[in-house]
Design a protein around this motif. Structure first.
Motif, PDB file in Angstrom:
ATOM      1  N   VAL A 138      29.705  43.391  52.610  1.00  0.00           N
ATOM      2  CA  VAL A 138      30.200  43.051  51.271  1.00  0.00           C
ATOM      3  C   VAL A 138      29.835  44.195  50.336  1.00  0.00           C
ATOM      4  O   VAL A 138      28.656  44.491  50.148  1.00  0.00           O
ATOM      5  CB  VAL A 138      29.587  41.732  50.748  1.00  0.00           C
ATOM      6  CG1 VAL A 138      30.079  41.441  49.332  1.00  0.00           C
ATOM      7  CG2 VAL A 138      29.949  40.587  51.676  1.00  0.00           C
ATOM      8  N   PRO A 140      30.098  45.422  46.672  1.00  0.00           N
ATOM      9  CA  PRO A 140      30.414  44.833  45.374  1.00  0.00           C
ATOM     10  C   PRO A 140      31.366  45.650  44.505  1.00  0.00           C
ATOM     11  O   PRO A 140      32.139  45.071  43.749  1.00  0.00           O
ATOM     12  CB  PRO A 140      29.056  44.677  44.701  1.00  0.00           C
ATOM     13  CG  PRO A 140      28.094  45.459  45.504  1.00  0.00           C
ATOM     14  CD  PRO A 140      28.646  45.561  46.880  1.00  0.00           C
ATOM     15  N   ALA A 145      36.220  42.763  46.554  1.00  0.00           N
ATOM     16  CA  ALA A 145      34.966  42.045  46.793  1.00  0.00           C
ATOM     17  C   ALA A 145      35.016  40.675  46.130  1.00  0.00           C
ATOM     18  O   ALA A 145      35.412  40.556  44.976  1.00  0.00           O
ATOM     19  CB  ALA A 145      33.794  42.850  46.249  1.00  0.00           C
ATOM     20  N   GLN A 146      34.656  39.632  46.857  1.00  0.00           N
ATOM     21  CA  GLN A 146      34.662  38.278  46.312  1.00  0.00           C
ATOM     22  C   GLN A 146      33.289  37.973  45.746  1.00  0.00           C
ATOM     23  O   GLN A 146      32.349  37.707  46.462  1.00  0.00           O
ATOM     24  CB  GLN A 146      34.996  37.261  47.412  1.00  0.00           C
ATOM     25  CG  GLN A 146      36.418  37.360  47.915  1.00  0.00           C
ATOM     26  CD  GLN A 146      37.413  36.987  46.835  1.00  0.00           C
ATOM     27  OE1 GLN A 146      37.259  35.961  46.173  1.00  0.00           O
ATOM     28  NE2 GLN A 146      38.433  37.813  46.634  1.00  0.00           N
ATOM     29  N   LEU A 147      33.170  38.043  44.439  1.00  0.00           N
ATOM     30  CA  LEU A 147      31.873  37.808  43.826  1.00  0.00           C
ATOM     31  C   LEU A 147      31.969  36.656  42.849  1.00  0.00           C
ATOM     32  O   LEU A 147      32.986  36.462  42.201  1.00  0.00           O
ATOM     33  CB  LEU A 147      31.404  39.059  43.076  1.00  0.00           C
ATOM     34  CG  LEU A 147      31.372  40.346  43.897  1.00  0.00           C
ATOM     35  CD1 LEU A 147      31.156  41.522  42.996  1.00  0.00           C
ATOM     36  CD2 LEU A 147      30.292  40.261  44.942  1.00  0.00           C
ATOM     37  N   GLU A 148      30.892  35.918  42.746  1.00  0.00           N
ATOM     38  CA  GLU A 148      30.880  34.811  41.817  1.00  0.00           C
ATOM     39  C   GLU A 148      30.975  35.355  40.393  1.00  0.00           C
ATOM     40  O   GLU A 148      30.350  36.352  40.070  1.00  0.00           O
ATOM     41  CB  GLU A 148      29.581  34.032  41.983  1.00  0.00           C
ATOM     42  CG  GLU A 148      29.682  32.646  41.446  1.00  0.00           C
ATOM     43  CD  GLU A 148      28.529  31.795  41.951  1.00  0.00           C
ATOM     44  OE1 GLU A 148      27.882  31.199  41.099  1.00  0.00           O
ATOM     45  OE2 GLU A 148      28.298  31.767  43.170  1.00  0.00           O
ATOM     46  N   GLY A 149      31.733  34.681  39.554  1.00  0.00           N
ATOM     47  CA  GLY A 149      31.856  35.153  38.186  1.00  0.00           C
ATOM     48  C   GLY A 149      33.162  35.894  37.977  1.00  0.00           C
ATOM     49  O   GLY A 149      33.556  36.158  36.858  1.00  0.00           O
ATOM     50  N   ASP A 150      33.848  36.205  39.073  1.00  0.00           N
ATOM     51  CA  ASP A 150      35.101  36.936  38.962  1.00  0.00           C
ATOM     52  C   ASP A 150      36.216  36.110  38.343  1.00  0.00           C
ATOM     53  O   ASP A 150      37.180  36.639  37.832  1.00  0.00           O
ATOM     54  CB  ASP A 150      35.590  37.382  40.351  1.00  0.00           C
ATOM     55  CG  ASP A 150      34.903  38.671  40.745  1.00  0.00           C
ATOM     56  OD1 ASP A 150      34.095  39.140  39.944  1.00  0.00           O
ATOM     57  OD2 ASP A 150      35.181  39.172  41.839  1.00  0.00           O
ATOM     58  N   GLU A 152      36.254  34.485  35.801  1.00  0.00           N
ATOM     59  CA  GLU A 152      36.207  34.402  34.332  1.00  0.00           C
ATOM     60  C   GLU A 152      37.455  35.004  33.698  1.00  0.00           C
ATOM     61  O   GLU A 152      37.828  36.102  34.035  1.00  0.00           O
ATOM     62  CB  GLU A 152      34.975  35.173  33.838  1.00  0.00           C
ATOM     63  CG  GLU A 152      34.279  34.504  32.691  1.00  0.00           C
ATOM     64  CD  GLU A 152      34.911  34.829  31.355  1.00  0.00           C
ATOM     65  OE1 GLU A 152      35.247  33.893  30.626  1.00  0.00           O
ATOM     66  OE2 GLU A 152      35.100  36.013  31.046  1.00  0.00           O
TER      67      GLU A 152
END
Lengths: 152, 394
Positions: A138, A140, A145-150, A152
């Motif tokens: 992964v 970033p 990249a699959q990240l939390e918060g994306d 938004e």
């Protein structure tokens, strides 16, 4: 020495080794390099004591372009020379420049872990910024990249 | 010679000798350090990635919070970069005020460093006095911007705050006091015998080595490397208000003390000059909301050395990529080589000699690993929490 003179000097050093040279503004020279000619370019600047390596930037050019890019920024006075290396999204590799400029390791570690660019022969393979339990594969700073918060 | 086993000493991420979270491993032979390595990232917040989800104006507030010491530097570097991308010129008065805040920030940062460095040397009296005096400039920064840190003096296209006669008078009075005190500190760090034992000849870096390691800021200048972005590539108001380069040749800790303290005098001079000659006029220029595809570099001399931003726009109201390189990252490499051959007890001093700032250095990304997210809040959840908290009974 004036900025224009410094850029001219860099131009002479990089001309035989670069794929293409452009001056986007009066204080900049961008040199498109192939991964194979990168170290030769860095060596030339270093041997002629042209400025210092300010940093290395890693970029994901996005799905339309489909490539990654690594920028090596050298500064001398007001002049900025950038060596640009474009890499495929799959299996990107660049040679290390840390044999020439030891302090580059820290920047190279950063592009390895943040963008998944394989820096060949880098002396330190360990993580620098990301936590120990960060999952492998992964990266970033890649656009996919699959990240939390994306969301938004 | 028989081969001796290597003894490693881990220091950090939490350790009394460190003020911020970082992890070092030093190998020692008796009291002498033989090798060193570093692990960073304990304060990594994923700020570069976060900028890609926020618009140009929102990012100003995010990037200013990279560092609590040189917050203005980050906001300024960002603004200069974005203005370059959009081709916007800002009014001369705004440039002067940006320069004014930048120099006031340098004063607070160098005094802060003096205190920390004195503390590491075991000289807590100097620490207490220098931090007491630092309050003078903190109060002035607060009077000017309303904040002690994260001044938020910049907007894209200019500045928010103006300086009036009364405030200028207060700043000048404050500088008179600080200048007197700074002479005293210069005297202390160059003559106090006990203190000099901790600094003179310790952590020596030659000019050649400093060049090779790519160090920046006062650390470089103390090793006779003439490098200062304010002079080399003037930005904001520095082509009008030109600082003199403060250098030193010995390259030891004493030189780093001397350079930073002498830079304070230069900052005082520049602040006085700005207040005496500040041009009249507007404070802001108009900024577009969207910026066409372009790229720009922006360099600013932070109190610790060169800050370098790479900015890339793609025609939308959000950046495509923002890369931040702070001076501590450049200077960290020098620490790892300087400590070799030195006494273990000198490590904290050598480390503090580069004036390291780790929140600058590290910039956490929370990762979605299906279901296991109780300890990690989403942005939405955090935002809702904030709304409920302030909108509720509080």
């Amino acid at each position: 020495m004036q900025t224009a003179e410094r850029l001219q000097q860099a131009r002479e050093l990089l001309e035989p080794r670069a794929l293409e040279l452009v001056e986007p503004s009066t204080d900049r020279l961008d040199a498109e390099m192939s991964p194979d000619s990168l170290t030769a370019g860095v060596q030339a600047l270093h041997d002629h004591r042209w400025g210092y390596l300010s940093t290395i930037t890693g970029l994901d050019l996005g799905p339309d372009d489909g490539r990654l890019e690594v920028l090596y920024h050298f500064c001398s006075g007001g002049a900025i020379v950038t060596l640009r290396v474009k890499l495929p999204h799959e299996d990107p590799k660049v040679p290390t420049i840390s044999k020439i400029i030891p302090s580059a390791v820290i920047f190279e570690q950063e592009i390895e872990e943040m963008l998944g660019i394989d820096v060949l022969d880098i002396p330190i393979k360990e993580r620098l910024f990301l936590p120990d339990d960060w999952p492998d594969g992964v990266y970033p700073l890649r656009k996919d990249a699959q990240l939390e918060g994306d969301n938004e | 010679m028989t081969e001796t086993e290597k003894f490693s000493i881990p220091i950090g991420p939490q350790h009394p000798a460190l003020k911020e979270p970082e992890h070092f491993v030093f190998s020692v032979d008796g009291e002498m350090v033989t090798s060193a390595s570093v692990r960073l990232g304990y304060a990594h917040r994923g700020i570069e990635k976060s900028t890609e989800n926020r618009n140009w104006a929102q990012n100003l507030y995010l990037l200013e919070r990279i560092c609590g010491i040189c917050s203005h530097t980050h906001a300024l570097t960002y603004c200069l970069g974005v203005e370059k991308l959009a081709g916007v010129e800002i009014p001369p008065r705004a440039n002067a005020i940006r320069t004014l805040v930048a120099e006031m920030e340098r004063v607070h940062s160098h005094l802060l460093w003096l205190g920390v460095a004195a503390h590491e040397a075991g000289f807590d009296t100097l620490f207490m006095y220098s931090w007491r005096d630092r309050e003078t400039i903190m109060d002035l920064l607060e009077q000017l911007t309303g904040n002690r840190v994260n001044y938020s003096a910049n907007v894209l296209g200019g500045v928010k705050f103006d300086v009036d006669e009364e405030l200028a008078g207060a700043i000048l009075d404050g500088l008179d006091y600080l200048e007197k005190r700074t002479y005293h500190y210069l005297d202390v760090v160059t003559t106090d015998a006990a203190f000099l034992q901790r600094t003179r000849g310790v952590g020596v870096m030659s000019a050649e080595r400093a060049e090779r390691l790519g160090v920046v800021g006062p650390t470089a200048r103390a090793s006779s490397v003439a490098r200062d972005v304010r002079i080399d590539a003037p930005y904001a108001g520095y082509d009008e208000y030109v600082p003199n380069l403060i250098g030193h040749t010995t390259g030891d800790l004493e030189a780093r003390f001397e350079v930073r303290i002498k830079e304070l005098f230069e900052s005082y001079r520049l602040i006085r000059e700005i207040l005496a000659t500040i041009p009249e006029g507007e404070l802001t220029s108009r900024m577009p909301r969207r910026i066409k595809a372009n790229e720009a570099f922006s360099r600013v001399e932070a109190p610790r050395g060169e800050v370098f931003y790479y900015l890339r726009s793609n025609g939308s109201d959000k950046p495509d990529r923002i890369k931040v390189r702070t001076p501590t990252l450049c200077n960290m490499a020098s620490v790892l080589t300087l400590v070799i051959g030195q006494q273990l007890a000198d490590i904290p001093m050598i480390l503090v000699g580069v004036d390291p700032c780790f929140s600058c250095n590290d910039r956490m990304v929370a990762i979605n690993r299906g279901g296991r997210s109780e300890e990690v809040w989403t942005w939405e959840r955090l935002r809702q929490y904030g709304i409920d908290y302030y909108g509720g009974s509080h």
